[in-house]
Each structure stands twice: as C-alpha cells, then as structure tokens.
Design an enzyme around this catalytic site. Structure first.
Site, PDB file in Angstrom:
ATOM      1  CE1 TYR A  87      -3.486  -2.474  -0.039  1.00 39.18           C
ATOM      2  CE2 TYR A  87      -3.766  -2.225   2.327  1.00 39.18           C
ATOM      3  CZ  TYR A  87      -4.153  -2.799   1.134  1.00 39.18           C
ATOM      4  OH  TYR A  87      -5.189  -3.689   1.112  1.00 39.18           O
ATOM      5  NE  ARG A  89      -2.890   3.863   3.141  1.00 42.32           N
ATOM      6  CZ  ARG A  89      -3.386   3.120   2.165  1.00 42.32           C
ATOM      7  NH1 ARG A  89      -2.863   3.206   0.950  1.00 42.32           N
ATOM      8  NH2 ARG A  89      -4.400   2.300   2.384  1.00 42.32           N
ATOM      9  CE  LYS A 121      -6.292  -6.421   0.132  1.00 41.74           C
ATOM     10  NZ  LYS A 121      -6.783  -6.186   1.502  1.00 41.74           N
ATOM     11  CB  SER A 165      -7.857  -4.481  -2.241  1.00 33.74           C
ATOM     12  OG  SER A 165      -8.779  -3.871  -1.370  1.00 33.74           O
ATOM     13  N   GLY A 167     -11.679  -3.085  -1.771  1.00 36.75           N
ATOM     14  CA  GLY A 167     -11.855  -1.706  -1.327  1.00 36.75           C
ATOM     15  C   GLY A 167     -13.130  -1.530  -0.518  1.00 36.75           C
TER      16      GLY A 167
END
Length: 219
Positions: A87, A89, A121, A165, A167
């Site tokens: 992810y 970020r 992922k 994902s 979401g």
C-alpha cells in the site's frame, strides 16, 4: 482472533495469519503497522501463509522494510509463503498523485516483489486526469483504463502473484464487475473483505458464491 475462532472451523477454512496491523486513529502521513503476531504463531496455528502490510513511501518505511525483512527471513526458513499488502502511503505519495495512482501502485508492487513477497495484494490503480500534473515523468501523459493499469501491475509483479482488494463496500453487481476486471487483467485472486463482512450473512454467502464462480471460471 485466530486463536479464539479458528477451532470452530479447523480443517474447513485455510488460515492466513496477518502479522501486523494498526488502528485507524493516527493519520496515514507516517503510516506504520507494528507486529501483532509472529511466524511462530502462524506455525502453531497451522497457517498456510502469513500476511504483512507494507506502506511504501511512508516516512516510516525504513522501519517497515527492516521489520518486514525479519518476517520474510523467518517465514522462508519454514517454507511459509508471504503475502504483502503493498500500500502506497504518506505525504510524499500524496504529493505525487495519490495512493491509487498508476505510479504509486506500480512502485509499491515492485518494491514488494524485490523485498521477497510471494503474493502481492494491491488496489486497482486509477488514472486521474485532475491530478496528472502531480504524476512523475511519463505518468503525466499515461492515460490508462483500469484494465490497462492493472495489467501493467501484474506484469511488474513478475513471478509474484497479484491479488486485488475489493476496497470499500460496493453494490453486489459492482463488486462482481470489479472482480471480473481484476481476473481479466491477470490477477490470481481477490481479497474482498468489506464487501463480504459488511453484508447480512445470507447476502454475504451469495456474493461469495458469485465471486468463487468467477475465480473458478464458471461465470
């Protein structure tokens, strides 16, 4: 949670033990998920794999990468596959077009591959014309459909499998459409947690069956 609830489903549901996590209270500008379990816990619970969230681009990524490498090394000693929630970020990611931009998602999946992820992922990347001037280099003019953007991510993941994902919660038809897009773009599977758990049990089972039919190529 696995210790408390797995005994009711042992032998029926395979376990992937997620090893790190954080609360939703601090903002994501310096995102970091500390360990909440270890590889030994996964072995004791007979898990088939372990999961780890890696925040690529966060100011805390040096601690994150070091922590992940210890997990990767220990899992490797016991032959446990590692699934990385890759992810993007942090404030620097936001300055370069946001966490769901093609640049950010591609960068995150490549970092996960090179650090040793077996499975990655990701969220489906979205090209946003309103933010394209923030995108680095060639990404400014790289207009991609969601299918094209995800296909690039799958290619960049190399020999690591990509799972997508779900979401935030979508309508059932929209969730199935997103799953179909992911599989047609070459993803190996889906993690659609909130789209399942946030529904009444009968509807969750029905949506699970529809998604399973897609994964198995029956729909």
């Amino acid at each position: 949670m696995a210790e408390k609830y797995l005994p009711d489903h042992a032998g029926q549901v395979p376990l992937i033990l997620k090893l790190n996590g954080k609360t939703g209270i601090p903002p994501d500008e310096e995102a970091f998920s500390p360990l909440t379990a270890g590889v030994e816990d996964a072995l004791r619970l007979n898990a088939q794999a372990v999961g780890y969230t890696l925040y690529v681009g966060s100011p805390a990524q040096d601690r994150d990468i070091a922590q992940f490498q210890r997990v990767r090394a220990e899992a490797g000693r016991y032959g446990l596959p590692v699934i990385v929630w890759a992810y993007p970020r942090g404030r620097w990611v936001d300055q370069k077009g946001g966490k769901d931009s093609p640049y950010a998602v591609e960068y995150a999946v490549r970092v996960a591959l090179e650090l040793g992820a077996d499975v990655v992922k990701v969220n489906i990347p979205r090209y946003d014309p309103a933010r394209k001037e923030q995108y680095p280099g060639e990404y400014k003019n790289l207009e991609l459909s969601p299918h094209q953007a995800l296909r690039r991510v799958v290619d960049l993941a190399g020999r690591a499998l990509v799972i997508v994902s779900g979401g935030a919660r979508l309508s059932e038809d929209a969730a199935v459409a997103q799953a179909r897009l992911a599989l047609e773009a070459g993803a190996a599977g889906l993690i659609f947690g909130r789209n399942i758990w946030q529904r009444p049990f009968p509807r969750a089972l029905e949506l699970s069956r529809r998604l399973l039919d897609l994964v198995r190529g029956r729909n």
